[in-house]
Motif scaffolding. Sequence first.
Motif, mmCIF file in Angstrom:
data_model
loop_
_atom_site.group_PDB
_atom_site.id
_atom_site.type_symbol
_atom_site.label_atom_id
_atom_site.label_comp_id
_atom_site.label_asym_id
_atom_site.label_seq_id
_atom_site.Cartn_x
_atom_site.Cartn_y
_atom_site.Cartn_z
ATOM 1 N N TRP A 1 0.998 -1.388 -0.188
ATOM 2 C CA TRP A 1 -0.202 0.184 -0.323
ATOM 3 C C TRP A 1 0.546 1.180 0.439
ATOM 4 N N PRO A 2 0.371 2.347 -0.488
ATOM 5 C CA PRO A 2 1.227 3.233 -0.430
ATOM 6 C C PRO A 2 1.362 3.990 1.248
ATOM 7 N N ALA A 3 2.420 4.647 1.563
ATOM 8 C CA ALA A 3 3.181 5.108 3.018
ATOM 9 C C ALA A 3 1.833 6.151 3.460
ATOM 10 N N LYS A 4 1.515 7.217 2.709
ATOM 11 C CA LYS A 4 0.082 7.873 3.276
ATOM 12 C C LYS A 4 -0.890 6.625 3.176
ATOM 13 N N ARG A 5 -1.208 5.714 2.737
ATOM 14 C CA ARG A 5 -2.792 4.646 3.049
ATOM 15 C C ARG A 5 -2.660 4.145 4.036
ATOM 16 N N GLY B 1 -0.050 3.004 7.328
ATOM 17 C CA GLY B 1 1.202 3.499 8.021
ATOM 18 C C GLY B 1 2.250 2.444 8.637
ATOM 19 N N HIS C 1 -7.970 -1.030 4.559
ATOM 20 C CA HIS C 1 -7.351 -0.846 3.674
ATOM 21 C C HIS C 1 -7.851 -2.640 2.708
ATOM 22 N N LYS D 1 -9.537 4.787 -3.873
ATOM 23 C CA LYS D 1 -8.975 4.925 -2.449
ATOM 24 C C LYS D 1 -8.079 3.734 -2.257
ATOM 25 N N ARG E 1 -3.538 2.065 -6.919
ATOM 26 C CA ARG E 1 -1.660 2.540 -6.447
ATOM 27 C C ARG E 1 -0.881 1.406 -5.716
#
Length: 176
Positions: free
Chosen positions: A29-33, A35, A82, A104, A145
């Motif tokens: 997952w993208p880091a901002k999604r 942590g 997620h 999302k 993403r």
Amino acid sequence: DREVVAQKRLTEYQLKGVLLGRIFSDIKWPAKRLGARAPLVVGIAGKDPFGGAKAINGTGRVGKYAIRFKKIAKTSDLKGCHVVFITRKQSASAQKIVTRCRGKGILVVCETFRAFKAGPSVILYITRAGKPAFWIDRRILSRERLHVDVSLMRFDEAQVMKGVVAEWGLKVKILA
């Protein structure tokens, strides 16, 4: 070929839980999604067929992430998820759930082909022979993403079955 046979029969959702753990560990997952210390939140649309987060990998963890289940009763419950798992009984709601998740960065997993037509990223099922299997739509993962590790694309059923056996502490026989 060598085959692993468990002396204790696993339930459908024990198999699916281990397979989901494998999928979760190979999706980035993208880091901002997601942590570094956040739990991996899995929304369950319908009644929890797994019996709790520990069914995922037998530990309730994937790598450094604790897994937390969240009941999805209405689409507003999707916030913070997620992953969303659409149970068989909720297949008719798949289109509404998928539409709400679009864009999302949510991995949507279903267990029926009817629901998969609505556009989830992954369908997870047990074959008629009782073996775990899945399909991944990489276009949807890309749109969301989410990046998939190439090792998942080289999915080896025997490797997963050995993982199931090891994770659940089962006694095995190796057949030639």
